[in-house]
Enzyme design. Structure first.
Site, PDB file in Angstrom:
ATOM      1  CG  HIS A 149      -0.377  14.893  35.193  1.00  0.00           C
ATOM      2  ND1 HIS A 149      -1.096  13.965  35.920  1.00  0.00           N
ATOM      3  CD2 HIS A 149       0.340  14.181  34.283  1.00  0.00           C
ATOM      4  CE1 HIS A 149      -0.812  12.750  35.482  1.00  0.00           C
ATOM      5  NE2 HIS A 149       0.055  12.850  34.475  1.00  0.00           N
ATOM      6  CD  GLN A 196      -1.628  11.818  31.074  1.00  0.00           C
ATOM      7  OE1 GLN A 196      -0.979  10.939  31.620  1.00  0.00           O
ATOM      8  NE2 GLN A 196      -1.541  12.097  29.768  1.00  0.00           N
ATOM      9  CD  GLU A 240       3.187   9.907  35.113  1.00  0.00           C
ATOM     10  OE1 GLU A 240       3.093   8.770  34.608  1.00  0.00           O
ATOM     11  OE2 GLU A 240       2.873  10.952  34.520  1.00  0.00           O
ATOM     12  NE  ARG A 272      -4.341   8.982  26.799  1.00  0.00           N
ATOM     13  CZ  ARG A 272      -4.226   7.666  26.861  1.00  0.00           C
ATOM     14  NH1 ARG A 272      -5.321   6.917  26.972  1.00  0.00           N
ATOM     15  NH2 ARG A 272      -3.045   7.096  26.819  1.00  0.00           N
ATOM     16  CG  HIS A 330      -1.410   8.385  35.939  1.00  0.00           C
ATOM     17  ND1 HIS A 330      -1.619   8.011  34.633  1.00  0.00           N
ATOM     18  CD2 HIS A 330      -0.436   9.327  35.913  1.00  0.00           C
ATOM     19  CE1 HIS A 330      -0.792   8.680  33.847  1.00  0.00           C
ATOM     20  NE2 HIS A 330      -0.074   9.489  34.597  1.00  0.00           N
TER      21      HIS A 330
END
Length: 507
Positions: free
Chosen positions: A367, A216, A243, A386, A218
């Site tokens: 990641h 995935q 994150e 994803r 972001h």
């Protein structure tokens, strides 16, 4: 004698009870109104005494919540935990005494105990092995032992909002309300200068990972807005989601692209990759990964099966870490194209001895967390694009289009936090939305938190003083307990058990 006669006469004139004129003060039974009035006054006195008792209870509860008793002569307050007293200004507006009026803001504590949300995903650890389950289960919150416990969420995101315990209006009992509603009721008190924001910009989590999460990435803010407004059923909010993961012991992940020379070497050595990708040397990193992720699913499954069969026939000691990982992934996601991403992404294995390590998942960086427990903090979003190792929706085209395909980023994505004081490490990624402090013991100085924060004890126990603006609130935090504290708090770890760990998310 004349003097005594004079005093007696004066007492009688004033109506004093010692007068010898007994008839003067006898109740006239012919006056029923006076008897009724006396009975009414008796009832009123009883009501006043009852109200006074209720007020005393409220003041006692407020003093207990503020963690001190009024001792103006000494200039000290006594901590509710029984810890060493700390001096406060004698002019403190939060001290309660008979001479002072109670300030309205004293009705609110500095910190509220928080009740996290729980997420039961298929990749989570079973109840008996899950740190999330261990931290979340209490006598009041018994968990279903047949489920997997993957994440605990601490924040205001609608997909998993936290609640807080607050005292009810009677000042005695407690009530549970959502954290977001508690903030909205008094945003200026909780958020300070950011009251107009009306919310926290971050989300704090604990993850217990039993099997690999999806391949995935972001999205950046602009792409997140586009995805949300175009596909609101898939992407529930319009925010970006950088994150940071802080491993709690041994941890494994795929993080960012490998150096392109390593990828080329793998393609040259693994014949199953060659049958999918071809062998043209002019292919770029983007070309190769796009060809892999868009290849025919049947062809991929066939070649993954062939690779696994070939590796399974070798001795374990002969296998590389990547090859051992491929065999593990095949058990959970048989024939999935994400298995072959092992040859493209950096395989990061963090040992239990590597303390204070972080993994920063920047926007657009591929990641996948593989195994272990971690604390994770991110911008307030749940947007995930994803493309493999998942039964969920795969947005392959978006993922391939959004990534930057940089093969030299590992040193910026995996590193060690900064030791800022005794027992305190800071993790400060290059974003405005969040940063994290980790305390491994008592601190010599308070931690200044100018913005609203959330803290969690994940191991051991602490005595934490949520102080600031001439008040002090001491709480005994054991593993699993979480608190939300107002902007401007000075958080001081007064003492702790050996091996304890506390994380504080703020911005």
């Amino acid at each position: 004698l004349n003097l005594l006669v004079s005093v007696e006469a004066e007492r009688e004139a004033m109506g004093c009870g010692a007068s010898s004129n007994q008839q003067k003060y006898a109740v006239d039974q012919t006056q029923p109104d006076l008897a009724i009035l006396i009975e009414q006054q008796s009832r009123q006195i009883g009501q006043l005494l009852e109200s006074q008792e209720q007020l005393n209870v409220k003041i006692s509860k407020l003093n207990e919540r503020l963690g001190r008793y009024d001792k103006p002569a000494q200039g000290f307050v006594e901590q509710s935990s029984g810890h060493t007293q700390r001096p406060l200004s004698s002019s403190s507006k939060y001290r309660l005494s008979s001479e002072q009026a109670i300030d309205v803001s004293a009705d609110l504590p500095s910190a509220l105990q928080l009740i996290p949300a729980i997420q039961n995903y298929a990749w989570g650890k079973p109840w008996e092995a899950s740190l999330v389950a261990k931290l979340c289960e209490t006598p009041e919150r018994q968990l279903d032992r047949t489920l997997r416990y993957a994440e605990m969420w601490m924040g205001t995101h609608p997909n998993g909002p936290s609640s807080v315990k607050m005292e009810s209006s009677d000042g005695v009992q407690s009530k549970v309300t959502s954290l977001k509603d508690a903030i909205a009721e008094n945003a200026e008190y909780w958020l300070g200068k950011d009251a107009s924001r009306g919310d926290l910009p971050y989300l704090l989590k604990v993850l217990s990972i039993h099997q690999a999460l999806s391949i995935q990435a972001h999205p950046r803010k602009k792409l997140a807005e586009y995805l949300h407004y175009t596909y609101p059923d898939r992407y529930k909010d319009a925010n970006h989601k950088p994150e940071i993961a802080l491993p709690l012991g041994e941890f494994e992940a795929l993080v960012g692209f490998r150096p392109f020379t390593d990828i080329q070497r793998h393609v040259g050595q693994v014949r199953e990759l060659q049958k999918i990708l071809g062998t043209k040397p002019q292919f770029s990193l983007k070309d190769l990964y796009t060809r892999l992720m868009t290849a025919d699913a049947d062809l991929v499954a066939q070649q993954v099966g062939s690779l696994v069969h070939r590796l399974s026939r070798r001795e374990e000691a002969e296998l590389s870490p990547e090859e051992k990982l491929i065999l593990r992934l095949q058990k959970d996601y048989p024939g999935d194209v994400g298995i072959l991403s092992v040859y493209f992404l950096n395989y990061v294995h963090i040992s239990a001895e590597q303390s204070n390590t972080y993994i920063y998942c920047a926007p657009d960086e591929p990641h996948a967390y593989l195994w272990g427990d971690c604390v994770e903090c991110m911008a307030l979003s749940d947007n995930v694009v994803r493309a493999g190792l998942t039964p969920k929706f795969k947005d392959v085209d978006t993922l391939l289009d959004m990534m930057a395909y940089q093969d030299d980023r590992l040193a910026k994505l995996v590193g060690t936090g900064e030791m800022v004081s005794d027992n305190v490490v800071k993790y400060d990624p290059p974003v405005q939305d969040f940063k994290v402090f980790a305390a491994s013991g008592a601190t010599s100085h308070p931690l200044d938190l100018p913005n609203a924060s959330i803290c969690i004890c994940v191991q051991g126990s602490f005595s934490i003083d949520f102080a600031g603006n001439n008040f002090s609130q001491v709480e005994e935090m054991r593993a699993g307990m979480t608190y939300f504290c107002r902007a401007g708090t000075q958080l001081h770890a007064l003492r702790s058990e050996e091996g304890s760990k506390l994380f504080v998310a703020t911005y």
